[in-house]
Design a protein around this motif. Sequence first.
Motif, PDB file in Angstrom:
ATOM      1  N   LEU A  28       0.884  -1.017  -0.071  1.00 25.15           N
ATOM      2  CA  LEU A  28       0.005  -0.065  -0.464  1.00 25.15           C
ATOM      3  C   LEU A  28       0.950   1.074  -0.420  1.00 25.15           C
ATOM      4  N   ARG A  29       1.966   1.198   1.087  1.00 27.48           N
ATOM      5  CA  ARG A  29       2.686   2.688   0.917  1.00 27.48           C
ATOM      6  C   ARG A  29       3.217   2.684  -0.082  1.00 27.48           C
ATOM      7  N   ASN A  30       3.959   1.170  -1.427  1.00 26.85           N
ATOM      8  CA  ASN A  30       4.301   1.814  -3.130  1.00 26.85           C
ATOM      9  C   ASN A  30       3.781   2.042  -3.322  1.00 26.85           C
ATOM     10  N   LEU A  31       2.522   2.225  -2.993  1.00 28.58           N
ATOM     11  CA  LEU A  31       1.215   1.955  -4.169  1.00 28.58           C
ATOM     12  C   LEU A  31       0.984   3.944  -4.425  1.00 28.58           C
ATOM     13  N   THR A  32       0.947   4.102  -3.045  1.00 23.00           N
ATOM     14  CA  THR A  32       0.655   5.230  -2.621  1.00 23.00           C
ATOM     15  C   THR A  32       1.823   6.670  -3.039  1.00 23.00           C
ATOM     16  N   ALA A  35       1.796   7.040  -6.547  1.00 22.15           N
ATOM     17  CA  ALA A  35       0.975   7.195  -7.363  1.00 22.15           C
ATOM     18  C   ALA A  35       1.255   8.841  -7.029  1.00 22.15           C
ATOM     19  N   VAL A  36       1.226   9.447  -5.958  1.00 18.43           N
ATOM     20  CA  VAL A  36       1.702  10.422  -5.517  1.00 18.43           C
ATOM     21  C   VAL A  36       3.155  11.085  -6.619  1.00 18.43           C
ATOM     22  N   PRO A  49      13.184  18.564  -1.591  1.00 19.82           N
ATOM     23  CA  PRO A  49      13.248  17.208  -0.401  1.00 19.82           C
ATOM     24  C   PRO A  49      12.466  17.296   1.188  1.00 19.82           C
ATOM     25  N   LEU A  50      12.354  18.346   1.051  1.00 15.93           N
ATOM     26  CA  LEU A  50      11.124  18.802   2.436  1.00 15.93           C
ATOM     27  C   LEU A  50       9.890  18.678   2.002  1.00 15.93           C
ATOM     28  N   GLU A  51       9.423  18.204   0.743  1.00 14.87           N
ATOM     29  CA  GLU A  51       8.307  18.094   0.667  1.00 14.87           C
ATOM     30  C   GLU A  51       8.074  16.084   0.632  1.00 14.87           C
ATOM     31  N   VAL A  54       7.756  15.567   3.935  1.00 13.31           N
ATOM     32  CA  VAL A  54       6.267  15.906   4.907  1.00 13.31           C
ATOM     33  C   VAL A  54       5.519  14.370   4.185  1.00 13.31           C
ATOM     34  N   TRP A  55       5.476  14.317   3.051  1.00 12.61           N
ATOM     35  CA  TRP A  55       4.435  13.092   2.121  1.00 12.61           C
ATOM     36  C   TRP A  55       5.266  11.609   2.176  1.00 12.61           C
ATOM     37  N   GLY A  56       6.427  11.095   2.802  1.00 12.52           N
ATOM     38  CA  GLY A  56       6.736   9.895   3.425  1.00 12.52           C
ATOM     39  C   GLY A  56       6.218   9.838   5.027  1.00 12.52           C
ATOM     40  N   VAL A  57       6.856  10.670   5.636  1.00 13.77           N
ATOM     41  CA  VAL A  57       5.794  10.907   7.309  1.00 13.77           C
ATOM     42  C   VAL A  57       4.393  10.826   7.355  1.00 13.77           C
ATOM     43  N   GLY A  58       3.907  11.074   6.734  1.00 13.33           N
ATOM     44  CA  GLY A  58       2.658  11.612   6.632  1.00 13.33           C
ATOM     45  C   GLY A  58       1.500   9.586   5.931  1.00 13.33           C
ATOM     46  N   GLN A  59       2.222   9.862   4.863  1.00  9.33           N
ATOM     47  CA  GLN A  59       2.203   7.667   5.198  1.00  9.33           C
ATOM     48  C   GLN A  59       2.435   6.759   5.428  1.00  9.33           C
ATOM     49  N   THR A  60       3.854   7.071   6.829  1.00 10.99           N
ATOM     50  CA  THR A  60       4.410   6.100   6.914  1.00 10.99           C
ATOM     51  C   THR A  60       3.210   6.140   8.441  1.00 10.99           C
TER      52      THR A  60
END
Length: 75
Positions: A28-32, A35-36, A49-51, A54-60
């Motif tokens: 699920l994490r790889n697919l999302t 997609a992003v 890089p900061l963006e 944020v996306w990576g931490v949010g997905q986790t």
Amino acid sequence: MKAEGGDHSMINLSVQQVLSLWAHGTVLRNLTGTAVAGIYRVAGKNMAPLEALVWGVGQTVLTLIISFSRILATL
């Protein structure tokens, strides 16, 4: 009479559930993430890089919440 493998059936089921949830969360994490990245590429926008952080931490965090709720549902 007691079944041969009856002692360990609950442990086996628990291990299978945890492995299943882990595998599902990883996919699920790889697919999302894909997609992003695809949306950013189609939009022609570069990701800072900061963006990306944020996306990576949010997905986790979201993956952990979903996984935890699924484990609670099996108890």
